[in-house]
Design a protein around this motif. Structure first.
Motif, PDB file in Angstrom:
ATOM      1  N   GLN A   1       0.841  -1.203   0.000  1.00 12.50           N
ATOM      2  CA  GLN A   1       0.000   0.000   0.000  1.00 12.50           C
ATOM      3  C   GLN A   1       0.870   1.244   0.000  1.00 12.50           C
ATOM      4  N   ALA A   2       0.471   2.243  -0.777  1.00 18.07           N
ATOM      5  CA  ALA A   2       1.201   3.509  -0.797  1.00 18.07           C
ATOM      6  C   ALA A   2       0.974   4.250   0.517  1.00 18.07           C
ATOM      7  N   ASP A   3       1.969   5.022   0.928  1.00 16.64           N
ATOM      8  CA  ASP A   3       1.846   5.786   2.171  1.00 16.64           C
ATOM      9  C   ASP A   3       0.727   6.811   2.100  1.00 16.64           C
ATOM     10  N   SER A   4       0.426   7.289   0.895  1.00 18.98           N
ATOM     11  CA  SER A   4      -0.579   8.335   0.724  1.00 18.98           C
ATOM     12  C   SER A   4      -1.976   7.783   0.433  1.00 18.98           C
ATOM     13  N   ALA A   5      -2.151   6.473   0.435  1.00 20.39           N
ATOM     14  CA  ALA A   5      -3.464   5.885   0.138  1.00 20.39           C
ATOM     15  C   ALA A   5      -4.452   6.221   1.253  1.00 20.39           C
ATOM     16  N   PRO A   6      -5.659   6.654   0.904  1.00 27.06           N
ATOM     17  CA  PRO A   6      -6.625   7.026   1.945  1.00 27.06           C
ATOM     18  C   PRO A   6      -7.170   5.807   2.683  1.00 27.06           C
ATOM     19  N   VAL A   7      -7.494   6.024   3.956  1.00 22.29           N
ATOM     20  CA  VAL A   7      -8.073   4.971   4.779  1.00 22.29           C
ATOM     21  C   VAL A   7      -9.594   5.055   4.759  1.00 22.29           C
ATOM     22  N   ASN A   8     -10.115   6.251   4.621  1.00 24.45           N
ATOM     23  CA  ASN A   8     -11.560   6.467   4.775  1.00 24.45           C
ATOM     24  C   ASN A   8     -12.210   7.061   3.536  1.00 24.45           C
ATOM     25  N   PHE A   9     -11.850   6.607   2.343  1.00 24.19           N
ATOM     26  CA  PHE A   9     -12.433   7.149   1.115  1.00 24.19           C
ATOM     27  C   PHE A   9     -13.895   6.719   1.010  1.00 24.19           C
ATOM     28  N   ARG A  10     -14.791   7.689   0.832  1.00 20.51           N
ATOM     29  CA  ARG A  10     -16.231   7.427   0.710  1.00 20.51           C
ATOM     30  C   ARG A  10     -16.731   8.049  -0.586  1.00 20.51           C
ATOM     31  N   PRO A  11     -16.817   7.260  -1.651  1.00 20.81           N
ATOM     32  CA  PRO A  11     -17.234   7.826  -2.938  1.00 20.81           C
ATOM     33  C   PRO A  11     -18.677   8.324  -2.933  1.00 20.81           C
ATOM     34  N   GLY A  12     -19.531   7.724  -2.147  1.00 19.78           N
ATOM     35  CA  GLY A  12     -20.920   8.189  -2.081  1.00 19.78           C
ATOM     36  C   GLY A  12     -21.024   9.589  -1.499  1.00 19.78           C
ATOM     37  N   ARG A  13     -20.264   9.828  -0.460  1.00 20.46           N
ATOM     38  CA  ARG A  13     -20.255  11.159   0.160  1.00 20.46           C
ATOM     39  C   ARG A  13     -19.660  12.194  -0.791  1.00 20.46           C
ATOM     40  N   LEU A  14     -18.610  11.807  -1.500  1.00 23.20           N
ATOM     41  CA  LEU A  14     -18.008  12.701  -2.487  1.00 23.20           C
ATOM     42  C   LEU A  14     -18.998  13.030  -3.593  1.00 23.20           C
ATOM     43  N   ALA A  15     -19.723  12.033  -4.081  1.00 27.97           N
ATOM     44  CA  ALA A  15     -20.706  12.259  -5.145  1.00 27.97           C
ATOM     45  C   ALA A  15     -21.835  13.165  -4.666  1.00 27.97           C
ATOM     46  N   MET A  16     -22.268  12.995  -3.432  1.00 25.38           N
ATOM     47  CA  MET A  16     -23.347  13.839  -2.895  1.00 25.38           C
ATOM     48  C   MET A  16     -22.886  15.293  -2.772  1.00 25.38           C
ATOM     49  N   ARG A  17     -21.688  15.486  -2.260  1.00 24.75           N
ATOM     50  CA  ARG A  17     -21.165  16.852  -2.136  1.00 24.75           C
ATOM     51  C   ARG A  17     -20.972  17.503  -3.505  1.00 24.75           C
ATOM     52  N   ALA A  18     -20.452  16.730  -4.462  1.00 25.57           N
ATOM     53  CA  ALA A  18     -20.262  17.254  -5.813  1.00 25.57           C
ATOM     54  C   ALA A  18     -21.600  17.584  -6.460  1.00 25.57           C
ATOM     55  N   THR A  19     -22.619  16.768  -6.209  1.00 22.42           N
ATOM     56  CA  THR A  19     -23.950  17.016  -6.762  1.00 22.42           C
ATOM     57  C   THR A  19     -24.533  18.321  -6.236  1.00 22.42           C
ATOM     58  N   ILE A  20     -24.398  18.539  -4.947  1.00 23.84           N
ATOM     59  CA  ILE A  20     -24.934  19.764  -4.337  1.00 23.84           C
ATOM     60  C   ILE A  20     -24.177  20.988  -4.842  1.00 23.84           C
ATOM     61  N   LEU A  21     -22.845  20.910  -4.849  1.00 28.57           N
ATOM     62  CA  LEU A  21     -22.050  22.052  -5.301  1.00 28.57           C
ATOM     63  C   LEU A  21     -22.300  22.351  -6.780  1.00 28.57           C
ATOM     64  N   ALA A  22     -22.402  21.316  -7.598  1.00 27.46           N
ATOM     65  CA  ALA A  22     -22.660  21.517  -9.022  1.00 27.46           C
ATOM     66  C   ALA A  22     -24.041  22.123  -9.253  1.00 27.46           C
ATOM     67  N   ALA A  23     -25.034  21.724  -8.462  1.00 24.23           N
ATOM     68  CA  ALA A  23     -26.373  22.298  -8.604  1.00 24.23           C
ATOM     69  C   ALA A  23     -26.364  23.789  -8.265  1.00 24.23           C
ATOM     70  N   VAL A  24     -25.651  24.160  -7.206  1.00 24.70           N
ATOM     71  CA  VAL A  24     -25.571  25.574  -6.818  1.00 24.70           C
ATOM     72  C   VAL A  24     -24.836  26.383  -7.891  1.00 24.70           C
ATOM     73  N   LEU A  25     -23.705  25.867  -8.372  1.00 24.00           N
ATOM     74  CA  LEU A  25     -22.946  26.580  -9.400  1.00 24.00           C
ATOM     75  C   LEU A  25     -23.732  26.707 -10.698  1.00 24.00           C
ATOM     76  N   THR A  26     -24.458  25.652 -11.074  1.00 20.37           N
ATOM     77  CA  THR A  26     -25.276  25.712 -12.288  1.00 20.37           C
ATOM     78  C   THR A  26     -26.408  26.717 -12.124  1.00 20.37           C
ATOM     79  N   ALA A  27     -27.015  26.758 -10.955  1.00 19.35           N
ATOM     80  CA  ALA A  27     -28.087  27.725 -10.719  1.00 19.35           C
ATOM     81  C   ALA A  27     -27.563  29.155 -10.844  1.00 19.35           C
ATOM     82  N   PHE A  28     -26.381  29.425 -10.279  1.00 20.42           N
ATOM     83  CA  PHE A  28     -25.788  30.753 -10.411  1.00 20.42           C
ATOM     84  C   PHE A  28     -25.444  31.060 -11.864  1.00 20.42           C
TER      85      PHE A  28
END
Length: 93
Positions: A40-67
């Motif tokens: 394992q690489a020293d920089s490999a994440p221990v707690n990567f959560r792709p679902g949480r990342l997708a949810m945050r990206a969805t919310i941020l993209a919706a706000v930016l698109t609305a603006f």
């Protein structure tokens, strides 16, 4: 603005948001005190959560698109407003 244009702009904002948000909240084994798996690489994440990342990206993209769509329809910031070199002609009246 057509709905297909809005969807395409949303998709671009979503990808950009996902890449911008990717490093936030990630912890390495050195930070959490976990042991490394062999190979394992020293920089490999221990707690990567792709679902949480997708949810945050969805919310941020919706706000930016609305603006973006609101600015497109209202004309708050135009190309002439961001012309720093003064090379664009003024808008026709």
């Amino acid at each position: 603005m057509q709905i297909t244009s809005i969807i395409a702009i949303y998709a671009l904002f979503w990808v950009m948001s996902a890449f911008v948000l990717l490093p936030f909240g990630i912890r390495t084994p050195n930070e959490t005190g976990d042991s490394l798996v062999p190979g394992q690489a020293d920089s490999a994440p221990v707690n990567f959560r792709p679902g949480r990342l997708a949810m945050r990206a969805t919310i941020l993209a919706a706000v930016l698109t609305a603006f973006f769509v609101a600015n497109y329809s209202q004309g708050w910031i135009t190309v002439q407003d961001i012309d720093l070199l003064g090379q664009l002609s003024p808008p026709p009246e």
